[in-house]
Design an enzyme around this catalytic site. Structure first.
Site, short mmCIF file in Angstrom:
data_model
loop_
_atom_site.label_atom_id
_atom_site.label_comp_id
_atom_site.label_asym_id
_atom_site.label_seq_id
_atom_site.Cartn_x
_atom_site.Cartn_y
_atom_site.Cartn_z
N SER A 93 -123.32 -19.20 5.60
CA SER A 93 -122.47 -20.22 6.23
C SER A 93 -122.10 -19.75 7.62
CB SER A 93 -121.19 -20.40 5.42
OG SER A 93 -120.33 -19.30 5.58
N ASP A 94 -121.58 -20.65 8.44
CA ASP A 94 -120.94 -20.20 9.66
C ASP A 94 -119.55 -19.70 9.26
OD1 ASP A 94 -120.26 -19.60 12.26
OD2 ASP A 94 -121.19 -21.39 13.08
N ALA A 95 -118.85 -19.07 10.20
CA ALA A 95 -117.58 -18.43 9.86
C ALA A 95 -116.59 -19.46 9.31
CB ALA A 95 -117.01 -17.76 11.11
#
Ligand code: BGC
Length: 706
Positions: free
Chosen positions: A253-255
């Site tokens: 995932s992105d942050a």
């Protein structure tokens, strides 16, 4: 590997499996976060983000290897976007070189510097097609074109993963999946609503090239695409990414884009987030404060809401990556070697070469440039003596003290007088600057968009050079000396007034460690500029989004008819077209020919053109080949880049430049999302930019009509 991982998996508890899917920020040293050493010892953390000190990496690695039940080593991820300590041009600038071999080399050096520290997972390349100048993350990618973007995606992926001797494998991560660059209004993180055809034809191709080049991982994007958050979309992460695009690696995932699934309004709570994301095909959660996988996977498995098969599949992929990175054999790094590899001569020479090739000459009236070496030169502007700015957005651990800035480098060449003249957005010593210029033979003004105005979260509605800097340029020009402007920016800023004012205009993104030397050598003609823009440059802000490969519309713009598709308060044409860039020499294009006017689906179109260097200097030209599919079952863009060649041509010399384009590359995803090449009339174009081209028609036959 298979046997090793099968055996390891069979020993793991659900909790240990879950741990492999958890990536924690460097919060282990921060009491505010709940992730701590105990969780690491319990095997509930599989990787870290943002740690790059080899001693700390070794310490954490030792804890995982020696103090957890199964001793599984950790992965360390970091954003190495354009260099680690040696800083290369920002990716968007570097793309203006159209030199993918060089991009591969800079990515490989960055990867080696990072890999030696113990980083094994690099969150690059960013392969998002970006057509909207308002979107600040343009600076991280390769511009607006899916073909060129794909070439850079491939090169940069191969570069990061190029397996340098003595440094264990480092994984690349193509991001952000998918269509992140199309954020509505150019506002970062905003929703994207897009036809599947545009997604497949324009936004997925660079990802496909990264995958085909062996990218070990893909990062999901923050936004919602057609109503589904990318990070929780089964359609995107499984049906498209795995089933159609054949991706076999790890998704991350992105942050915090996981827990944002809830904020989007697509999940009830964090537990629901974990269920949706893992089942959608998201392997690793890059946690940002909230740990949905760590907190909920065990229970979800117990409740049967996540099957063991789904969990095992994700864990297997992470373990495979760890295996590939050699972590089970050698998890530690040599701290001394880690230092020795930084900022080597080879790295800095490559940074210089890349910086030179990234520079685009936009205007050069009366051949004001290059300057002669024995002049007295006024060096003006807030970027001239600014090393920090040369590092650009997202510069890993690059330090200003290791940068050669423009003033330093220019002062090595000729007599200079420096006056800042203004700050980024306020006047200081404008009069003094003007007085300085009057005492000199010529002036170069370094202006632009400061680096903290582009990059993540830095969307802008007024993509102009701040007023104080424009005022400075105008005042300095009024002093009556030959005036060159060097504009540094992280997006296609409006350069209308700059170009109206200065005699010569040079443009680039931030150029990194060797920026100053590159500018100096170009200003004094040691080097001949050869960069070409990778985004269309607007005449005014309101033209965004603006790109060359648009559809024709039913009412293409015609100046004298108001009921055609244009603006009534500004021209429809861009200030500079995609692919544009001048040089200290000039080129003419003649005698375009094609191998046949009737081609079968299995044939290859061969386009040739004679390019003559008509000026007085040797130079490198980027010859660009486009096509248009004139009639399609869905309308096709007015031009599509299909090939390019960089050729070195001596002054006065003519070279025949040929590109072979397989007809099978001229297709597109149709209404049914099938890739088709359709019969009918096509046009081939060739030129030094996307606007000024020669053309020849041809016909494609023999493809099955659908
Ligand atoms: C960015 C990613 C980056 C991640 C980790 C996010 O905010 O969108 O591109 O890799 O942070 O630093």
């Amino acid at each position: 590997m298979r046997e090793f991982i099968d055996s390891l998996l069979s020993k793991m508890t659900v909790s240990e499996k879950m741990g492999q899917l958890v990536q924690c920020g460097n919060s282990i040293y921060n009491d505010d976060y709940k992730v701590g050493w105990d969780l690491l010892r319990e095997g509930k953390i599989g990787s870290f983000l943002g740690i790059c000190d080899p001693e700390i990496i070794n310490e954490l690695q030792r804890t995982a290897v020696e103090e957890t039940r199964l001793g599984i080593p950790l992965l360390f991820g970091f954003d190495v976007i354009h260099g680690f300590e040696t800083t290369f041009p920002v990716p968007w600038a570097e793309a203006c070189s159209w030199d993918t071999e060089l991009a591969k080399k800079t990515a490989a050096i960055a990867s080696a510097e990072a890999g030696a520290q113990g980083i094994n997972w690099i969150y690059a390349p960013m392969v998002d097609v970006a057509r909207d100048a308002r979107w600040g993350r343009i600076v991280e990618g390769a511009g607006e074109d899916p073909y060129l973007g794909g070439e850079f995606a491939k090169a940069r992926t191969e570069g990061v993963q190029s397996d340098i001797p003595d440094i264990p494998h480092v994984a690349a991560c193509a991001k952000h999946f998918a269509a992140y660059g199309a954020a509505e209004g150019g506002r970062d993180y905003n929703s994207v609503d897009m036809s599947p055809q545009t997604l497949y034809n324009m936004y997925l191709p660079p990802f496909q090239k990264a995958i085909d080049a062996g990218a070990d991982s893909i990062m999901t994007a923050f936004h919602d695409l057609n109503g589904e958050p990318c990070t929780g979309s089964y359609e995107l992460l499984t049906e498209i990414l795995r089933d159609k695009m054949n991706f076999k690696g790890v998704t991350i995932s992105d942050a915090g884009s996981t827990n944002q699934i809830k904020t989007h309004g697509y999940a009830e709570d964090d537990k629901d987030v974990a269920r949706i994301a893992l089942n959608a095909g998201l392997d690793v959660e890059m946690c940002f404060g909230i740990y949905t996988y760590q907190d909920h996977i065990e229970q979800l498995v117990e409740e049967g809401k996540i099957s063991m098969e789904v969990l095992d599949r994700a864990v297997r992929r992470v373990l495979e990556l760890k295996y590939k990175c050699g972590l089970f054999e050698n998890p530690y790094r040599d701290v001394k070697k880690a230092k020795d590899i930084l900022l080597t001569k080879t790295a800095l020479d490559t940074a210089y070469e890349s910086a030179v090739k990234s520079v685009v000459l936009l205007k050069n009236d009366n051949s004001v440039l290059p300057f002669k070496k024995d002049i007295k030169l006024a060096v003006i502007g807030p970027f001239a003596d600014n090393s920090e700015e040369m590092l650009g957005a997202w510069s890993a651990v690059g330090k200003a003290e290791n940068v050669i800035n423009p003033l330093c480098a220019i002062s090595d060449v000729t007599e200079t007088v420096y006056e800042k003249g203004c700050n980024f957005d306020s006047c200081v010593d404008m009069e003094k600057a003007v007085e300085t210029v009057k005492q000199c033979d010529a002036v170069v003004v370094f202006i632009g968009e400061p680096r903290d105005m582009n990059g993540e979260g830095k969307s802008r509605t007024r993509n102009v050079i701040p007023k104080a800097q424009l005022d400075l340029l105008k005042a300095v020009k009024a002093a009556g000396k030959p005036t060159a402007a060097v504009v540094i920016a992280g997006r296609p800023v409006v350069l209308t007034e700059v170009c109206e004012t200065a005699d010569a205009v040079i443009f680039s993104g931030a150029l990194g460690s060797m920026a100053g030397k590159a500018y100096a050598d170009i200003l004094f003609g040691v080097q001949n500029p050869s960069g070409k823009l990778v985004n269309t440059f607007p005449t005014t802000v309101g033209q965004a989004p603006l790109y060359y490969n648009h559809n024709n519309t039913g009412k293409p713009p015609v100046e004298e008819f108001f009921w055609t598709s244009k603006y009534c308060d500004c021209p429809i044409e861009p200030l500079f077209p995609f692919g544009f860039g001048l040089s200290y020499t000039s080129y003419s294009y003649d005698n375009m020919r094609i191998n046949s006017e009737c081609l079968n689906i299995n044939d290859t179109l061969s386009v040739s053109v004679d390019v003559t260097n008509t000026g007085g200097r040797d130079g490198e030209e980027t010859v660009q080949f486009y096509i248009r599919d004139v009639v399609g079952s869905i309308v096709r863009p007015v031009k599509e880049l299909k090939a390019y060649k960089k050729v070195f041509i001596k002054a006065g010399e003519t070279k025949t430049v040929t590109a072979d384009i397989p007809v099978s590359d001229m297709g597109f995803y149709n209404k049914k999302l099938e890739y088709v090449v359709e019969n009918g009339k096509f046009i081939a174009y060739v030129g030094g930019n996307s606007r000024d081209t020669l053309e020849r028609e041809f016909e494609v036959t023999g493809s099955e009509e659908t």
